[in-house]
Design an enzyme around this catalytic site. Structure first.
Site, short mmCIF file in Angstrom:
data_model
loop_
_atom_site.label_atom_id
_atom_site.label_comp_id
_atom_site.label_asym_id
_atom_site.label_seq_id
_atom_site.Cartn_x
_atom_site.Cartn_y
_atom_site.Cartn_z
N ASP A 18 0.89 -1.17 0.00
CA ASP A 18 0.00 0.00 0.00
C ASP A 18 0.92 1.21 0.00
O ASP A 18 1.51 1.54 1.02
CB ASP A 18 -0.89 -0.04 1.26
CG ASP A 18 -1.67 1.26 1.47
OD1 ASP A 18 -1.64 2.15 0.59
OD2 ASP A 18 -2.32 1.38 2.53
N LYS A 74 3.19 11.24 -3.55
CA LYS A 74 2.17 10.54 -4.34
C LYS A 74 1.31 11.55 -5.11
O LYS A 74 0.82 11.24 -6.21
CB LYS A 74 1.30 9.71 -3.40
CG LYS A 74 0.32 8.79 -4.08
CD LYS A 74 -0.37 7.93 -3.04
CE LYS A 74 -1.41 7.01 -3.62
NZ LYS A 74 -2.01 6.16 -2.57
N GLU A 85 -7.00 0.70 -4.72
CA GLU A 85 -7.05 0.64 -3.25
C GLU A 85 -8.41 0.14 -2.75
O GLU A 85 -8.46 -0.74 -1.88
CB GLU A 85 -6.70 2.01 -2.64
CG GLU A 85 -5.22 2.33 -2.78
CD GLU A 85 -4.89 3.81 -2.62
OE1 GLU A 85 -5.77 4.59 -2.19
OE2 GLU A 85 -3.74 4.19 -2.93
N ASP A 145 -12.79 6.05 2.28
CA ASP A 145 -11.39 6.11 2.73
C ASP A 145 -11.05 7.52 3.18
O ASP A 145 -10.84 8.42 2.36
CB ASP A 145 -10.48 5.66 1.56
CG ASP A 145 -8.99 5.69 1.92
OD1 ASP A 145 -8.63 6.23 2.99
OD2 ASP A 145 -8.19 5.17 1.13
P1 ADP Z 1 -3.37 8.49 4.75
O1 ADP Z 1 -4.42 7.74 4.02
O2 ADP Z 1 -3.40 9.96 4.47
O3 ADP Z 1 -2.01 7.88 4.57
P2 ADP Z 1 -4.07 7.26 7.30
O4 ADP Z 1 -5.07 6.36 6.74
O5 ADP Z 1 -2.81 6.69 7.85
O6 ADP Z 1 -3.70 8.44 6.31
O7 ADP Z 1 -4.81 8.12 8.45
C1 ADP Z 1 -4.12 9.06 9.22
C2 ADP Z 1 -5.15 9.89 9.96
O8 ADP Z 1 -5.92 9.07 10.81
C3 ADP Z 1 -4.49 10.94 10.86
O9 ADP Z 1 -5.17 12.17 10.71
C4 ADP Z 1 -4.73 10.38 12.25
O10 ADP Z 1 -4.81 11.41 13.24
C5 ADP Z 1 -6.06 9.69 12.07
N1 ADP Z 1 -6.29 8.70 13.12
C6 ADP Z 1 -5.55 7.60 13.43
N2 ADP Z 1 -6.05 6.96 14.50
C7 ADP Z 1 -7.15 7.68 14.90
C8 ADP Z 1 -8.10 7.55 15.98
N3 ADP Z 1 -8.01 6.56 16.88
N4 ADP Z 1 -9.09 8.48 16.09
C9 ADP Z 1 -9.18 9.49 15.21
N5 ADP Z 1 -8.32 9.67 14.18
C10 ADP Z 1 -7.31 8.78 14.03
MG MG Z 2 -4.60 5.83 3.08
#
Ligand code: ADP
Ligand code: MG
Length: 646
Positions: free
Chosen positions: A18, A82, A185, A210
């Site tokens: 991913d 990206k 995805e 997503d």
């Molecule tokens: P991306 O798709 O941009 O790579 P992610 O899917 O890794 O991002 O998501 C990251 C986001 O998820 C961040 O804003 C983080 O603060 C939020 N996040 C992660 N865990 C939690 C949680 N337990 N509660 C609320 N938000 C969360």
């Molecule tokens: Mg993501």
């Protein structure tokens, strides 16, 4: 499966990647263990920040340490690359203000990253930067698997065009990875949940929501079953929509603005003396702090905030989930507006009508309960949240890799296809016995409800353990998940009315809900019921259950007898003490001796269930119950006498 076969499957493994805007992951399906897809790496949770720093000497740092230096070295730290993949400078002009590094126009107007080193200017294509991230993931996989890795399945957003997909392939090649397949995805996420077609005729429609840190994507997929022209099923993308600048980062900023505004007010400062005026490290600290508060509110109903302002001053306030939800409602609604657009487009591509069968949640921000509620209400389906939303795409990529790798393909797809529940599903009851709610080989979808009560006086929390297997005791089954039903008002044992409901939908996703009916307290959990189970494993578990069937039955019977007899013993001996003066000597002695006999069985059985003969144990309980009828009558007569108004 023999050892030589196991070795064979690891000679040329295909990994699943991913490649995310913020974080990237690598996962693998090991045909040998039957454990399903697992994310590789030891760095905390397996997430690798998609960040590259170019050092002054020209060397590069990838991953967590590069991300940690983002504030310190903004012009040499390349994040969110990206967004630049396969794009021209003019395509990405709107993104530039979010990036700390310089982006210029290279040949054919392609976007290039410009970094100054001691040796002068260096230009990197987005493919080269992505290759560094892929290279680090490849290395991680090689370390975890102990063999060289040269092939990968890589995921991209469903809306990526040909140029963006080609750029992703090129990045793989630069990293020494042959990209054997590019997978969307949302498709990967659907695969991770085992969404497959049930038969040749029916198709399924899936919404994949997503919401990550900086981007939001909604995809509407249609699963087209295989037919005589097209042997294998496939996911068709009916529509996509989203917002390239909507994500959890916005919530962090909202919280920072809220706190900073209040601090400024408390200190009597001007409003403009707020976030923008802080230095970089203070900004970063505030954002980290806000993120912590946000994560806390995903599990707790409220949290307190406390910031030391120096000079003996302190900023303190509490924030409830209700207040938090009011603050983010507009933000969530922006994503819902995109869902609306996607649904309208999907209807057009589908010839007018559309019914969403399943909703898959992806991205860290979908951990926010309010987001789940809103999405569920919009699509009218309980969204899938059972798989870690950070890992679900990588796990799907690994499953696709496993299918392409052949060999394990037949077995793996067998294991994934779930028309019946392969192993019984149940919960733990008193004494570690299993109450089976749904029996093996029940066709999906399936639903079952069972009523329970407590076995201890004043019990206010009940732990619900969800297990799978054919054996009678929890210790011999597979534990699928645990949750607590809390806040039940204290009541005597046996009085609370606990209703546990199991609901397995057509894709094999299990929703378990527990309600205490007198108080209305409710708790729930969602689990992928067939996760990681292979045909072999199901067969082994089944064979074992036959082997132990007789023993298990006896043990279950004895354990139930201990529980029920203990309740009877307590109830009858309490009444006996209370009503003792009203009883004839003979009757009192009879009850006492029968109580003693039962107590003897209970004590012995608790030490070793094999040491008691269940029929004799059962008979002792029945005899006591029978003799106690008169005690019960006397008790009722006595309470009527004391309360004649009733
Ligand atoms: P991306 O798709 O941009 O790579 P992610 O899917 O890794 O991002 O998501 C990251 C986001 O998820 C961040 O804003 C983080 O603060 C939020 N996040 C992660 N865990 C939690 C949680 N337990 N509660 C609320 N938000 C969360
Ligand atoms: Mg993501």
């Amino acid at each position: 499966m023999s050892d030589s076969q196991s070795l064979a499957s690891l000679v040329d493994p295909i990994i699943g990647i991913d490649l995310g805007t913020t974080n990237s992951l690598v996962a693998f399906v090991d045909a040998r263990g039957g454990q399903g897809a697992r994310v590789l790496g030891d760095e905390g949770e397996g997430l690798m920040p998609s960040v590259v720093r170019v050092e002054l000497d020209g060397s590069v740092v990838v991953g967590q340490s590069a991300a940690d230096g983002m504030v310190e070295f903004p012009d040499r730290t390349i994040n969110s690359v990206k967004r630049l993949m396969g794009r021209s400078l003019s395509d990405v002009s709107a993104d530039l203000k979010y990036l700390g590094y310089e982006v210029i126009s290279g040949e054919h107007d392609t976007a290039k990253v410009r970094v100054m080193t001691d040796a002068g200017e260096r230009l990197f294509s987005p493919e080269e930067v992505s290759a560094m991230i892929l290279g680090a993931l490849k290395e991680r996989a090689e370390k975890a698997l102990g063999v060289e890795v040269s092939k990968a399945v890589v995921t991209v957003p469903a809306y990526f065009d040909d140029a963006q997909r080609q750029a992703t392939r090129n990045a793989g090649r630069l990293a020494g990875l042959e990209v054997v397949r590019i997978v969307n995805e949302p498709t990967a996420a659907a695969l991770a949940y085992g969404i497959r077609s049930r038969d040749e005729k029916s198709s399924q429609t899936i919404a994949v929501y997503d919401l990550g840190g900086g981007t939001f994507d909604i995809s509407i997929l249609k699963l087209i079953p295989g037919d005589e022209h097209n042997a294998t099923e496939f996911f068709q993308v009916l529509a996509t929509a989203g917002d390239t600048h909507l994500g959890g980062d916005d919530v962090d900023h909202m919280l920072v603005e809220l706190f900073v505004g209040e601090i400024a007010q408390q200190l009597g400062l001007q409003a403009e003396n707020s976030f923008g005026s802080f230095d970089a490290s203070t900004k970063r600290a505030l954002i980290e702090f806000a993120r912590g508060v946000k994560h806390k509110l995903s599990t707790d109903n409220a949290t307190t905030v406390s910031i030391d302002l120096g000079d003996g001053k302190n900023y303190e306030r509490s924030i409830s989930r209700v207040e938090f939800e009011a603050m983010i409602e507009g933000w969530v609604d922006r994503s819902m507006a995109a869902c609306d657009r996607a649904m309208r487009d999907a209807k057009k591509s589908n010839g007018g009508e559309i019914v969403i069968d399943s909703v898959v949640m992806v991205g860290g921000s979908t951990r926010i309960p309010f987001v789940r509620t809103k999405v569920g209400a919009f699509f009218g389906v309980e969204p899938y949240t059972a798989i870690d939303p950070d890992r679900v795409v990588a796990m799907g990529a690994a499953l696709q890799a496993g299918i392409i790798a052949g060999g394990l393909a037949g077995e793996q797809s067998d294991a994934l296809l779930l028309d019946v529940i392969p192993l019984s599903l149940g919960i733990e009851t008193a004494g570690g016995a299993v109450a089976k709610l749904i029996m093996r080989n029940t066709t999906v979808p399936a639903r079952a409800v069972e009523r329970f009560s407590t076995s201890v006086d004043g019990q206010v929390n009940v732990k619900i353990q969800v297990v799978q297997g054919e054996r009678e005791m929890v210790a011999d089954c597979r534990l699928l998940g645990v949750f607590d039903l809390r806040g039940i008002p204290p009541m005597p044992a046996g009085v609370p009315k606990l209703v546990v409901e199991f609901l397995v939908d057509a894709n094999g996703v299990l929703n378990v809900a527990a309600v205490e009916e007198r108080s209305g307290k409710r708790a729930a959990i969602q689990i992928v019921a067939n996760h990681g189970l292979t045909r072999d494993e199901v067969d082994r578990i089944e064979a074992e259950s036959f082997k132990h069937a007789r023993d298990d039955m006896t043990q279950h019977q004895v354990v139930d007898l201990i529980t029920n007899s203990s309740l009877d013993y307590k109830w009858i001996s309490d009444r006996l003490t209370k009503l003792s003066a009203l009883l004839e000597d003979d009757y009192r002695d009879e009850l006492r001796s029968k109580l003693d006999v039962l107590k003897g069985f209970i004590t012995k059985a608790k030490l070793d269930w094999r040491s008691v003969e269940p029929n004799a144990f059962h008979a002792a309980k029945e005899e006591l119950d029978h003799s106690s009828m008169r005690l019960q009558e006397i008790g009722i007569a006595e309470s009527l006498r004391n309360d004649p108004g009733r």
